[in-house]
Write a protein that holds these residues in place. Structure first.
Motif, PDB file in Angstrom:
ATOM      1  N   LYS A 276      28.722  -9.554  29.683  1.00  0.00           N
ATOM      2  CA  LYS A 276      28.379  -9.667  28.269  1.00  0.00           C
ATOM      3  C   LYS A 276      28.230  -8.275  27.665  1.00  0.00           C
ATOM      4  O   LYS A 276      27.337  -7.512  28.043  1.00  0.00           O
ATOM      5  N   PRO A 278      28.195  -7.299  23.894  1.00  0.00           N
ATOM      6  CA  PRO A 278      28.284  -7.571  22.460  1.00  0.00           C
ATOM      7  C   PRO A 278      28.522  -6.345  21.591  1.00  0.00           C
ATOM      8  O   PRO A 278      29.157  -6.442  20.541  1.00  0.00           O
ATOM      9  N   ASN A 279      28.038  -5.183  22.016  1.00  0.00           N
ATOM     10  CA  ASN A 279      28.229  -3.975  21.196  1.00  0.00           C
ATOM     11  C   ASN A 279      29.666  -3.469  21.270  1.00  0.00           C
ATOM     12  O   ASN A 279      30.263  -3.093  20.263  1.00  0.00           O
ATOM     13  N   THR A 281      32.221  -5.202  21.843  1.00  0.00           N
ATOM     14  CA  THR A 281      33.126  -6.202  21.252  1.00  0.00           C
ATOM     15  C   THR A 281      32.681  -6.590  19.846  1.00  0.00           C
ATOM     16  O   THR A 281      33.073  -7.636  19.334  1.00  0.00           O
ATOM     17  N   ALA A 282      31.872  -5.742  19.221  1.00  0.00           N
ATOM     18  CA  ALA A 282      31.341  -6.056  17.893  1.00  0.00           C
ATOM     19  C   ALA A 282      32.438  -6.216  16.844  1.00  0.00           C
ATOM     20  O   ALA A 282      32.244  -6.885  15.830  1.00  0.00           O
ATOM     21  N   ASP A 313      29.472 -14.616  22.353  1.00  0.00           N
ATOM     22  CA  ASP A 313      28.361 -13.685  22.585  1.00  0.00           C
ATOM     23  C   ASP A 313      28.828 -12.334  23.115  1.00  0.00           C
ATOM     24  O   ASP A 313      28.028 -11.515  23.549  1.00  0.00           O
ATOM     25  N   GLY A 314      30.158 -12.100  23.072  1.00  0.00           N
ATOM     26  CA  GLY A 314      30.691 -10.831  23.543  1.00  0.00           C
ATOM     27  C   GLY A 314      31.004 -10.792  25.027  1.00  0.00           C
ATOM     28  O   GLY A 314      31.191  -9.715  25.589  1.00  0.00           O
ATOM     29  N   THR A 315      31.099 -11.951  25.663  1.00  0.00           N
ATOM     30  CA  THR A 315      31.388 -12.004  27.100  1.00  0.00           C
ATOM     31  C   THR A 315      32.891 -11.883  27.343  1.00  0.00           C
ATOM     32  O   THR A 315      33.695 -12.541  26.693  1.00  0.00           O
ATOM     33  N   GLU A 346      28.249   0.415  26.731  1.00  0.00           N
ATOM     34  CA  GLU A 346      27.646  -0.648  25.934  1.00  0.00           C
ATOM     35  C   GLU A 346      26.331  -0.213  25.299  1.00  0.00           C
ATOM     36  O   GLU A 346      26.101  -0.440  24.111  1.00  0.00           O
TER      37      GLU A 346
END
Length: 529
Positions: A276, A278-279, A281-282, A313-315, A346
């Motif tokens: 995961k 998320p940053n 893949t923001a 969730d950016g996974t 990340e």
């Protein structure tokens, strides 16, 4: 061309027919990647003039002299082979999956098998499955698609169509291979569904497919913090299977373990981990993740496989690109290194992103988050039971709001679109100011929508004197546009997990935020009408 070479011209009519079947899928399917499959374990040697060129070109051996080496010993990686991702900053368990393709020496590869040979192969594997089932470390069940074993012999492990669909939906069994044009042209899906099925361990962490692209696809999966565990268990299971009488995996001196497709030769392994980020893949893509992973030979793709989107969730799914001319231990090491590098990128990415967001916030505006109930907090966070119990003391059973004092910036990120009609939920812990989760929330038309205003600051109210407090007020605008403002003071207790006391007032309750070293959680309760 191969058929014009000395080796090609020397092929017997029988061998020529086998070679034709090897390349038939490439002839039928112009969009095929490699366009060839081996039909027999010794095809890579028999048709070496053809396959050697294909293999070394695909796997990047410019020397033409590399030989594959099998080595599972990862003791030089991590802490003596123990690869604990918690040391890399992970607080959630990783989803890990490793599988290998294997074929037995005494049978043709799936592309050349007929129905009788497929049934014979399944019966051979039943002996291995019986051995695993008797072992307390595995146990398990055999699920077979084979209608019957021929000559009136029933198949005791045959499952219904409904059970098959259930297992496919659960990713325990593979889909109808006969619908795949590449496998169909290669003969690999012939005689469907004879000789097809799987064994699954009691704990559902180990699965062996039989009758797919390779005779066997052997896999282990689990969630955990120790990356090495899933590899160690797979290696142990492979040894247990091959130790059974009548089971011998086909290998090549040059290419390691033999597989139907040249792309899987060597380790025959596909190892993947869901991470995961998320940053990174923001922006909604895996571009930044690929920039980190590609230089060390890792592929990044969506959680559903190739050409699927990244998780909401950016996974992302990361896995080694290479199978051949790489040791199993190197695959394990690359995955661990990839996870480490992703986490290093990340965290700074998150800090930078949050600073940029906070810079766009008005200086005197706080952040409002609507919460339905304390169960919503549990749903949004992946905290441990102890952490949740602490949070629950500060969460009301009724509709509540969490406000972050802007004076805490930059430790607490303030997100601009929280102030919009559709706001993003952000949960902030007292001991960790970073957002734990974000979900969309909306305000229905006609409902009161609370707004926040700063009415001043005070340096007094602190039990123990270790946190300064500021007064915050809520304004709840009704349908006629009138404001109901209720400024009150509330004191924060420095003990008991930073619990807050609050007094009821008209409209919304008061809440108070700490201004100095420690960010705090404040909860306001909206009165029932």
């Amino acid at each position: 061309p191969y058929l014009d070479s000395a080796e090609g011209k020397a092929l017997s009519d029988e061998d020529f027919e086998v070679f034709r079947r090897c390349v038939q899928t490439g002839i039928d399917n112009e969009d095929s990647g490699l366009g060839c499959y081996a039909m027999q374990p010794d095809d890579y040697k028999k048709f070496g003039g053809f396959f050697n060129a294909v293999i070394r070109d695909y796997h990047g051996d410019e020397t033409g002299k590399k030989k594959h080496v099998t080595d599972w010993d990862a003791s030089s990686i991590g802490d003596g082979g123990v690869l604990d991702v918690r040391k890399l900053g992970f607080k959630e368990e990783l989803s890990m999956r490793v599988r290998v393709g294997r074929n037995l020496t005494q049978y043709n590869l799936p592309g050349k098998m007929d129905q009788a040979e497929r049934i014979s192969f399944e019966k051979t594997m039943l002996k291995a499955f019986e051995s695993l089932i008797k072992d307390p470390a595995y146990g398990g069940t055999v699920y077979s698609l084979t209608p019957d074993f021929g000559n009136g012999e029933a198949n005791p492990n045959k499952i219904s169509d409904a059970k098959y669909k259930e297992l496919v939906d659960a990713h325990v069994l593979f889909k109808d291979m006969d619908a795949d044009p590449f496998l169909k042209s290669a003969g690999i899906s012939s005689d469907w569904p004879y000789g097809r099925g799987c064994w699954q361990s009691t704990d559902k962490q180990c699965i062996i497919w039989f009758g797919e692209e390779d005779q066997l696809r052997i896999m282990c999966m689990k969630k955990g913090y120790l990356l090495n565990e899933v590899f160690d268990r797979l290696n142990t299971m492979l040894k247990a299977v091959e130790a059974i009488d009548g089971i011998e995996f086909a290998t090549s001196d040059d290419y390691g373990y033999v597989t139907s497709c040249p792309s899987n030769l060597g380790t025959g392994m596909r190892a993947s981990v869901h991470v995961k980020i998320p940053n990174l893949t923001a922006d909604g893509t895996d571009k930044k993740a690929k920039e980190v992973c590609k230089p060390i030979g890792l592929s990044v793709r969506g959680t559903g496989g190739e050409h699927t989107p990244i998780g909401a969730d950016g996974t992302v799914d990361i896995s080694p690109s290479n199978r051949l001319f790489i040791k199993e231990s190197e695959i394990i090491g690359r995955l661990y290194e990839g996870i480490k590098l992703l986490m290093e990128k990340e965290n700074p990415a998150g800090a930078t992103s949050n600073r940029r967001r906070s810079e766009t916030m008005p200086a005197k505006v706080g952040v409002l988050m609507a919460m339905k109930s304390k169960e919503s907090m549990d749903e949004l966070t992946d905290s441990s039971d102890d952490e949740k119990s602490n949070k629950d003391t500060a969460i009301s059973d009724r509709a509540a709001a969490v406000v972050v004092d802007p004076d805490l910036e930059p430790k607490v990120p303030l997100v601009p679109d929280l102030m919009k009609e559709d706001s993003t939920k952000v949960v902030v812990e007292a001991d960790n100011p970073m957002p734990l989760a974000r979900k969309r929330a909306s305000t229905k038309q006609g409902q009161r929508r609370p707004t926040l205003s700063r009415v001043g600051s005070s340096g007094s109210e602190s039990n123990g004197g270790n946190s300064r407090l500021s007064k915050m007020s809520f304004s709840s605008r009704d349908s006629q546009g009138a404001d109901s403002v209720a400024p009150e003071k509330a004191a924060a207790s420095p003990s008991a997990g930073r619990k807050f006391s609050s007094k009821r007032s008209s409209g919304l309750d008061r809440l108070v935020m700490g201004q100095k070293d420690e960010p705090v959680i404040g909860v306001a309760e909206k009165k029932e009408e």
